[in-house]
Design a protein around this motif. Sequence first.
Motif, short mmCIF file in Angstrom:
data_model
loop_
_atom_site.label_atom_id
_atom_site.label_comp_id
_atom_site.label_asym_id
_atom_site.label_seq_id
_atom_site.Cartn_x
_atom_site.Cartn_y
_atom_site.Cartn_z
N LEU A 125 53.34 39.63 25.28
CA LEU A 125 53.44 41.03 26.04
C LEU A 125 53.50 42.32 25.26
CD1 LEU A 125 55.62 39.70 28.81
CD2 LEU A 125 53.03 39.77 28.99
N ASN A 126 53.98 42.29 23.89
CA ASN A 126 54.11 43.44 23.22
C ASN A 126 52.71 44.18 22.78
OD1 ASN A 126 57.05 43.48 22.79
ND2 ASN A 126 56.58 41.91 21.37
N GLY A 127 52.27 45.28 23.26
CA GLY A 127 51.11 46.21 23.10
C GLY A 127 50.05 45.85 24.39
N VAL A 128 50.51 45.33 25.32
CA VAL A 128 49.58 45.08 26.33
C VAL A 128 49.53 46.30 27.25
CG1 VAL A 128 49.44 44.10 28.86
CG2 VAL A 128 50.06 42.87 26.82
N ASP A 129 48.28 46.83 27.27
CA ASP A 129 48.12 48.05 28.03
C ASP A 129 46.63 47.94 28.44
OD1 ASP A 129 47.52 50.83 28.88
OD2 ASP A 129 47.73 51.70 26.68
N LEU A 130 46.42 47.50 29.95
CA LEU A 130 45.20 47.42 30.30
C LEU A 130 45.23 48.00 31.96
CD1 LEU A 130 45.31 44.93 32.80
CD2 LEU A 130 45.85 43.43 30.68
N VAL A 131 43.82 48.13 32.26
CA VAL A 131 43.64 48.72 33.73
C VAL A 131 42.55 47.83 34.32
CG1 VAL A 131 42.93 50.52 35.20
CG2 VAL A 131 43.98 51.24 32.97
N VAL A 132 43.10 47.26 35.55
CA VAL A 132 41.76 46.77 36.31
C VAL A 132 41.33 47.62 37.34
CG1 VAL A 132 41.38 44.65 37.79
CG2 VAL A 132 43.22 44.59 36.25
N VAL A 133 40.08 47.70 37.46
CA VAL A 133 39.33 48.54 38.25
C VAL A 133 38.60 47.55 39.34
CG1 VAL A 133 37.41 50.06 38.83
CG2 VAL A 133 38.81 50.31 36.65
N ARG A 134 39.16 47.54 40.47
CA ARG A 134 38.76 46.40 41.27
C ARG A 134 37.77 47.37 42.66
NH1 ARG A 134 43.09 44.76 46.12
NH2 ARG A 134 41.31 44.01 47.84
N GLU A 135 36.79 46.84 42.93
CA GLU A 135 35.77 47.42 43.86
C GLU A 135 36.41 47.05 45.28
OE1 GLU A 135 33.21 48.50 46.76
OE2 GLU A 135 33.81 46.40 46.53
N ASN A 239 35.76 42.88 44.82
CA ASN A 239 36.69 42.90 45.67
C ASN A 239 37.99 41.83 45.86
OD1 ASN A 239 38.59 44.23 47.47
ND2 ASN A 239 37.00 44.71 49.03
N MET A 240 37.43 40.60 46.16
CA MET A 240 38.30 39.47 46.16
C MET A 240 38.92 39.05 44.74
SD MET A 240 38.09 35.82 47.95
CE MET A 240 36.69 35.15 47.14
N PHE A 241 37.95 39.00 43.62
CA PHE A 241 38.57 38.78 42.46
C PHE A 241 39.48 39.64 41.87
CE2 PHE A 241 34.01 36.72 41.67
CZ PHE A 241 34.35 35.59 42.42
N GLY A 242 39.25 40.84 42.13
CA GLY A 242 40.28 42.01 41.63
C GLY A 242 41.54 41.72 42.43
N ASP A 243 41.53 41.56 43.68
CA ASP A 243 42.81 41.36 44.62
C ASP A 243 43.64 40.18 43.80
OD1 ASP A 243 44.70 41.30 46.55
OD2 ASP A 243 43.50 40.73 47.97
N ILE A 244 43.03 39.02 43.59
CA ILE A 244 43.85 37.89 42.96
C ILE A 244 44.28 38.16 41.70
CG2 ILE A 244 43.57 35.54 42.53
CD1 ILE A 244 41.47 35.34 44.72
N LEU A 245 43.24 38.72 40.76
CA LEU A 245 43.64 38.88 39.18
C LEU A 245 44.78 40.04 39.06
CD1 LEU A 245 39.86 38.77 37.63
CD2 LEU A 245 41.90 37.16 37.74
N THR A 246 44.70 41.05 39.94
CA THR A 246 45.94 42.18 39.76
C THR A 246 47.41 41.66 40.25
OG1 THR A 246 45.32 42.92 41.80
CG2 THR A 246 44.15 44.07 39.78
#
Length: 362
Positions: A125-135, A239-246
């Motif tokens: 987890l050290n250094g994790v810095d991400l953004v999920v962009v969900r439609e 949309n649905m993939f983003g909902d689950i992954l986030t």
Amino acid sequence: MHANILVLPGDGIGTEVTAAAVSVLRAVARRYGHEFHFEERLIGGAAIDATGEPLPAATLDAARKADAVLLGAVGGPRWSDPKAKVRPEQGLLAIRKALGLYANLRPVKPHRATLGASPVKPHLLNGVDLVVVRELTGGIYFGDKTRDAGAASDLCSYSVAEIERVVRHACTLARARRGKLTSVDKANVLETSRLWRETTERLVREEFPDVTLEHQLVDSMAMHLLAKPREYDVIVTENMFGDILTDEASMLAGSLGLLPSASLGDGKTGIYEPIHGSAPDIAGKGIANPYAAILSAALLLRHSLGLEREAACVEQAVSAALDAGVLTGDLAPAGRGVRTVEATRAVLENIEADCYVAELRD
């Protein structure tokens, strides 16, 4: 600055965490000389109880007039019958669609003080810095639905224009970060995913040649997100993939109670909300984690109001509270979590003290 902020507490702990976020926004206004006007309206289950509708016309009208919308959470057991014609979630989907908010940003940056709360090993987890962009306004959630005694169907459809606009938003974000975009689909099976992949490749090639693009199938992405999360920068998906992954990504941070979100479109108005639900099991007990709602308020300051310094101040204040061990029950060892009001108070004190000191250093 003068800004009109619509507050939609919603259901369950939504009322508690939005109250915490509003108190932080009021403190920011005092600290930096802004004038924020707050108006409260109903959405979700509370709106159904009062009006019979999950999104009353008065709420939608107020949202269209507001500079930004701060949302708590919707839903709960009393409205959870899947056969019901009117459900709280319909209000959430409808307001996003009505405001044209097609890109949902969910940043994930684990804090060192909460690594132990994650089921993932700390060294990953050290250094994790991400953004999920969900439609947010297309796909299976908005497709035609049918059901009879023997079968049911949900239509998933995407247009090229819907894909282009959310991928363009993700590319712009990636360009301002580390320049890497991961597009998630199921192109080996779904026709909508094949269109998604082809459209993404063309748009990146034509408009963002400086952004590095990779594709991942959603099932492999679910594995990689936990096994090697440091490798990802901006992730864009439907949309649905983003909902689950986030929801899965929230485990990197240690709790749903730490992750904010921003739902954005082509204008400045956005909806800002924690990614967690209404948590009816703890509603009214004063123990809900307010940090995600407060961090959502920081995103509101940044994206809708253009107040980067103020947004950073709020984020620093939350970080300082976590550093000091001010952890709610979802983050602390059993029986040692602080109450909602204590966590909020720590952030407010840091806004007054630490942000002022940081300004002097600048």
